[in-house]
Write a protein that holds these residues in place. Structure first.
Motif, PDB file in Angstrom:
ATOM      1  N   ASP A 176     -13.566  -2.593  -7.068  1.00 27.15           N
ATOM      2  CA  ASP A 176     -12.795  -1.369  -6.838  1.00 27.15           C
ATOM      3  C   ASP A 176     -13.692  -0.178  -6.523  1.00 27.15           C
ATOM      4  O   ASP A 176     -13.202   0.928  -6.312  1.00 27.15           O
ATOM      5  N   GLN A 232       2.214   2.283  -3.341  1.00 27.96           N
ATOM      6  CA  GLN A 232       1.224   2.812  -4.281  1.00 27.96           C
ATOM      7  C   GLN A 232       0.820   4.246  -3.970  1.00 27.96           C
ATOM      8  O   GLN A 232      -0.013   4.820  -4.690  1.00 27.96           O
ATOM      9  N   GLN A 233       1.382   4.831  -2.910  1.00 32.69           N
ATOM     10  CA  GLN A 233       0.962   6.164  -2.480  1.00 32.69           C
ATOM     11  C   GLN A 233       2.002   7.234  -2.804  1.00 32.69           C
ATOM     12  O   GLN A 233       2.325   8.083  -1.982  1.00 32.69           O
ATOM     13  N   ALA A 235       0.826  -1.208   0.000  1.00 34.04           N
ATOM     14  CA  ALA A 235       0.000   0.000   0.000  1.00 34.04           C
ATOM     15  C   ALA A 235       0.857   1.255   0.000  1.00 34.04           C
ATOM     16  O   ALA A 235       0.549   2.236  -0.698  1.00 34.04           O
ATOM     17  N   THR A 263      -6.621   2.847  -0.965  1.00 33.46           N
ATOM     18  CA  THR A 263      -7.007   3.532  -2.202  1.00 33.46           C
ATOM     19  C   THR A 263      -8.390   4.159  -2.086  1.00 33.46           C
ATOM     20  O   THR A 263      -8.645   5.259  -2.609  1.00 33.46           O
TER      21      THR A 263
END
Length: 649
Positions: free
Chosen positions: A492, A289-290, A286, A534
């Motif tokens: 999602d 991905q940030q 995570a 997300t």
């Protein structure tokens, strides 16, 4: 719960080691056994020793599915490859200057659900579990064998049954541990120790209510491992609950519903190290991905996985409420549905188990009864059992300390230990002590003690067959991609407040279909943590580690995996609970399932949904216990206390 120690993402679960000898420079080293339509899968490629190369993967229509570069001596896993339909096969792989065709059997996603569903439905309908498991394995092997029925039959044996027994994830150790513990039970039954325990406990556990509470307390006390908990508590308490006319189904339920929940909740157990490692991997994914939010990326990457796990404990609503519900049914002496019928049958003298039941453990043999003229002595049973517990605990500490290194905390030491080796040490030591006590006091000759030991192991044979078949079906579900297909249900675009509850449902479904809570965690945690982040679920997590949708989602994976494992007749802990209680396996599933479903609904609605929308966790837990109490009070059937002198049938 099959303890798969491979910490991989979901799409790499269903893979087969396959070396293509025709590729001299580069190799295809992993590919799925069955390709599901519309479900992502992965291929692993290995580069040559001294030459970099490009790779390209096309379907049968020439559409490029993936491409990239493969360095010298490098290994790359190409993920998220999707084949829409059967017409897309075979695939063409270009690795450098070499082209290879990859063909695999094709199945639609729904087919991956058929092996576990058929096995579960047949077991529940016909109340015969071995045939049901074989049918499910064959149905999955049918796809693996390219839909050749005869080849599928051979695959049941050579590809699934035998490898399941020799699996590297501890299956052989579990079988040997179970057999050794069964042998120890045979010894202490033959030398009068079991009857001595019953006689010693009789003044205290004088009613069915007290017997159930004592069993519940024993389940809480052996917190360090769920396998040890199940087999030790079930085998030790069974003679006592038999005398009190507590049904075998109720004993199996108490054992099953205190084993995995307690091991998952206590920070010092064989579960926690595995759970923490998965949480750490998910946080790292995570954080990577940030890139657009450096502060959040920093908070995720620097978070202590153990601290995150500790924070999830108050939100593990299903395990907490499951343990509470066992206590409520015991102290109130009330039951619902099929369990109430089983308890009334046992209490009224109709039998400790259903007439015609196929018991997972055969306790009727003369070799499992005390030798004529033997004086019952409680310590002849207590000392071997205590030896098992102390040796396992000591083994976990010494083995974990050597692996974790100096300065490690007790939690880190237990997490680093090899639980399978220590269980073997403990069960073997218990057998040695049992034989020594029997021979040393001249209660049994050495030959009689060995005969009792062998008789105890023989009583476990049926359960071990069921266990191997359950593991085989678990491998089948992996090969046909059941978990991957179910994981597709995680969208999602989920509403943020519903994420924890929906994750609980998906986790439960995967664990139910595959029979393994550990593999379910391995599949979902690396997916759910980045998904929750997300969707914006890490807001409070980033500013102080308080409750957030992220924290609720992590706890929902763990709780849902335990719930699905409880409901599944192909779960190894469910099988072992039937074994330890000497209960018909299908009867155990049939009577436990309504209880597990009731607790899960309360946990999800009041716990997961409630806390996601602002209810404090303590209020949700108290509210959940209150609802369960009210349901038992209003709809529960009193089963009545039985005096200790009542004889079992």
């Amino acid at each position: 719960m099959q303890r798969s120690l491979h910490r991989t993402l979901a799409w790499s679960m269903a893979t087969l080691v396959l070396v293509a000898p025709s590729l001299s420079a580069q190799k295809l080293v992993q590919a799925p056994k069955v390709i599901l339509g519309g479900v992502p899968f992965s291929l692993t490629l290995e580069g040559a020793e001294d030459t970099a190369a490009d790779y390209e993967i096309r379907d049968a229509d020439g559409v490029v599915l993936a491409s990239g570069s493969l360095g010298a001596q490098a290994t790359v896993t190409v993920e998220d490859i999707v084949v829409a339909g059967r017409s897309g096969l075979p695939l063409t792989l270009r690795l450098g200057s070499t082209t290879e065709t990859l063909d695999r059997p094709f199945a639609y996603g729904w087919y991956s659900l058929m092996p576990p569903l058929i096995a579960i439905l047949m077991a529940l309908i016909f109340r015969e579990v071995v045939t049901a498991l074989l049918a499910g394995i064959w149905l999955g092997a049918l796809a693996v064998a390219g839909y050749n029925p005869l080849q599928a039959l051979w695959r049941v044996v050579d590809t699934y049954a035998v490898p399941a027994l020799a699996d590297s994830n501890g299956h052989t150790q579990i079988v040997v541990f179970s057999l050794l513990l069964g042998g120890m039970v045979g010894i202490i039954a033959r030398n009068g120790g079991t009857q001595g325990i019953v006689d010693a406990v009789a003044p205290f556990a004088s009613t069915s209510r007290r017997g159930k509470i004592a069993t519940w307390l024993a389940g809480l006390a052996i917190f360090f491992d769920d396998y040890a908990n199940t087999l030790i508590v079930g085998n030790t308490m069974r003679p006592i609950t038999d005398r009190l006319k507590i049904s075998r189904e109720k004993l199996a339920y108490i054992v099953d519903s205190t084993a995995a929940p307690v091991a998952a909740l206590v920070p010092i157990s064989t579960w926690v190290g595995y759970e923490i490692s998965l949480i750490g991997d998910g946080l790292d994914i995570a954080a990577a991905q940030q890139s657009a939010n450096p502060a959040l990326a920093e908070a995720l990457s620097t978070a202590n996985p153990f601290g995150v796990f500790i924070n999830t404990i108050p939100y593990l609503f299903y395990p907490l409420l499951a343990v509470a519900f066992v206590f409520l049914t015991s102290v109130m002496d009330r039951d619902l549905g099929p369990m109430a019928a089983a308890e009334k049958r046992a209490a009224s003298g109709g039998g400790l188990h259903r007439p015609g039941a196929t018991l997972a453990t055969d306790t009727s043999s003369a070799i499992m009864q005390a030798k004529d003229g033997v004086s019952p002595r409680w310590y002849n049973a207590a000392l071997p059992v205590l030896t098992v517990i102390l040796v396992v605990l000591g083994g976990l500490y010494t083995d974990g300390r050597a692996s974790a290194g100096p300065g490690a905390s007790l939690m880190e030491i237990f997490g680093a230990a090899d639980p399978f080796a220590t269980l073997l040490w403990g069960s073997f030591a218990g057998c040695v002590v049992g034989i020594a006590l029997s021979v040393g006091q001249r209660i049994l000759s050495l030959q009689e003690a060995l005969d009792a030991w062998a008789g105890g192991m023989k009583a476990m044979v049926t359960a071990m067959v069921i266990l191997v078949m359950a593991w085989s079906l678990g491998q089948v579900t992996e090969d046909v991609g059941t978990a991957q297909f179910l994981a597709q249900a995680v969208s999602d675009a989920l509403p943020l407040g519903l994420v924890p509850a929906l994750v609980f449902v998906i986790s439960a479904a995967i664990a139910f279909a595959t029979g393994t809570s550990w593999a379910t965690m391995a599949i979902l945690i690396p997916l759910v943590i980045p998904l929750a982040v997300t969707l914006g679920g890490a807001e409070h997590f980033a500013v102080g580690g308080g409750y957030s949708i992220l924290l609720g989602s992590i706890s929902s994976v763990l709780a849902g995996a335990i719930f699905g494992d409880h409901c599944s007749p192909i779960s190894d802990t469910t099988v072992l609970s039937s074994t330890a209680a000497a209960c018909d396996h299908v009867d155990h599933v049939r009577t436990q399932l309504p209880y597990a479903l009731l607790v899960a609904v309360v946990a999800m609605t009041i716990g997961d949904l409630g806390t996601a929308f602002g209810i404090p966790h303590w209020f949700a837990l108290l509210g959940g216990v209150g609802v369960l109490f009210a349901i038992l009070r209003v709809w529960g059937t009193p089963t009545g206390d039985q005096p200790s002198e009542a004889s079992a049938t």
